[in-house]
Design an enzyme around this catalytic site. Structure first.
Site, PDB file in Angstrom:
ATOM      1  N   TYR A  49       4.372  -0.699  -6.315  1.00 11.40           N
ATOM      2  CA  TYR A  49       4.266  -0.593  -7.776  1.00 11.40           C
ATOM      3  C   TYR A  49       2.805  -0.742  -8.208  1.00 11.40           C
ATOM      4  CZ  TYR A  49       9.336  -1.723  -7.976  1.00 11.40           C
ATOM      5  OH  TYR A  49      10.708  -1.760  -7.824  1.00 11.40           O
ATOM      6  N   LYS A  74       7.962  -6.279  -2.249  1.00 14.57           N
ATOM      7  CA  LYS A  74       8.606  -5.381  -1.272  1.00 14.57           C
ATOM      8  C   LYS A  74       7.593  -4.732  -0.343  1.00 14.57           C
ATOM      9  CE  LYS A  74      11.898  -4.218  -4.907  1.00 14.57           C
ATOM     10  NZ  LYS A  74      11.076  -4.200  -6.127  1.00 14.57           N
ATOM     11  N   HIS A 107      11.316  -2.059   1.304  1.00 16.84           N
ATOM     12  CA  HIS A 107      11.510  -1.272   0.077  1.00 16.84           C
ATOM     13  C   HIS A 107      12.438  -0.068   0.283  1.00 16.84           C
ATOM     14  CE1 HIS A 107       9.293  -0.277  -3.930  1.00 16.84           C
ATOM     15  NE2 HIS A 107      10.550   0.083  -3.984  1.00 16.84           N
TER      16      HIS A 107
END
Ligand code: A2P
Length: 277
Positions: A49, A74, A107
């Site tokens: 992210y 993650k 992830h």
């Protein structure tokens, strides 16, 4: 911890969390700070992210004690090997400026690369070293969960999957229940799509005097799913968190359950083919 679920490793996880994708930079710092002020204790991030530093800064600005919070991140596919995974976790901690994470997840399985079991060994080792308290996976299907469990002997504490009434994935949730794996739900509001305007959801919401989003999040909760709604808006953050003062009847749960598959024009990502590095 109130409104929490027990994980298979003995730790507790809050029953709802704040999603942070695609927030970045100062808007992410502000969203995390306001989310924690609103009452969120579970904050969900990911190395991919590109917001771990911003999430860490929002946590520090909140002034809430670290032990009161449950912070998750993650592992991206490009770090799928035991030693690489350990380095990635150290890197996440440095970016967040935290001493430990409450939860670290693989992830995406990227099964064509065949390295997720090695990555999983790295996560388990990180837990043993005290870098993370609980470890789990995301977007794993039952066959991939079988593989990771058979190859390592360690059952993930969590599998975070995309789950909302159109794609409620009963067969995966059933597998989780049988194996003591907690389900987290990403995009629990349906990726900001038309679910929030669905007439049947709105009717249930009207009956309880709540929003459609609250009904959808409550539906997840009653299926023992920990939903991770993302909102940068303090008012929506507040109302999304307020799902414990009402409950859905069996009939209302069944109305939402029956939305399964009602959007044939969109399909969830297939973890067997989807690759994310
Ligand atoms: P915003 O950040 O402006 O609130 P999901 O978590 O399912 O991916 O959904 C996230 C999207 O839904 C974001 O665009 C977010 O926008 C929006 N959203 C979050 N909470 C609500 C709500 N209670 N009502 C309407 N939209 C919402």
């Amino acid at each position: 911890m109130s409104n929490s679920f027990q994980l298979n490793d003995g730790n507790a996880i809050p029953a709802i969390g704040l999603g942070t994708w695609p927030l970045k930079g100062q808007s992410c710092v502000r969203a995390v700070e306001s989310g924690i002020a609103t009452g969120y204790t579970l904050i969900d991030s990911a190395m991919n992210y590109d917001n771990e530093a911003a999430v860490g800064e929002g946590i520090r600005r909140s002034k809430v004690e670290r032990e009161e919070l449950f912070v998750a991140s993650k592992l991206p596919g490009r770090w799928h090997q035991k030693e690489l995974a350990l380095s990635a976790i150290e890197e996440s901690l440095l970016r967040m400026r935290l001493d430990y994470l409450d939860l670290y997840l693989i992830h995406w399985p990227n099964p064509k690369r065949g390295e997720f079991a090695s990555a999983w060994e790295g996560l388990v080792e990180a837990r043993e070293r005290g870098l993370v308290r609980s470890v789990g996976v995301c977007n794993f299907t039952p066959d991939l969960l079988d593989t990771v469990i058979q190859e390592t002997g360690v059952v993930p504490a969590v599998n975070q999957i995309e789950v909302f009434p159109y794609w409620s994935k009963p067969e995966i949730r059933e597998y989780h229940q049988q194996h003591g794996i907690l389900t987290e739900g990403w995009s629990p509001l349906g990726r900001g799509g038309d679910l929030l305007e669905h007439a049947e959801v709105a009717a249930v919401a009207g009956h309880h005097g709540v929003t459609s989003a609250q009904v959808i999040l409550r539906w997840a909760h009653q299926h023992s799913v920990v939903p991770l709604p993302k909102s940068a808006n303090p008012e929506r953050q507040r109302s999304n968190l307020d799902i414990f003062s009402f409950s859905l009847s069996d009939r209302e749960m069944s109305v939402l359950d029956q939305l399964e598959g009602s959007r044939a024009d969109i399909a969830p990502s297939d973890p067997h083919n989807y690759e994310q590095l």
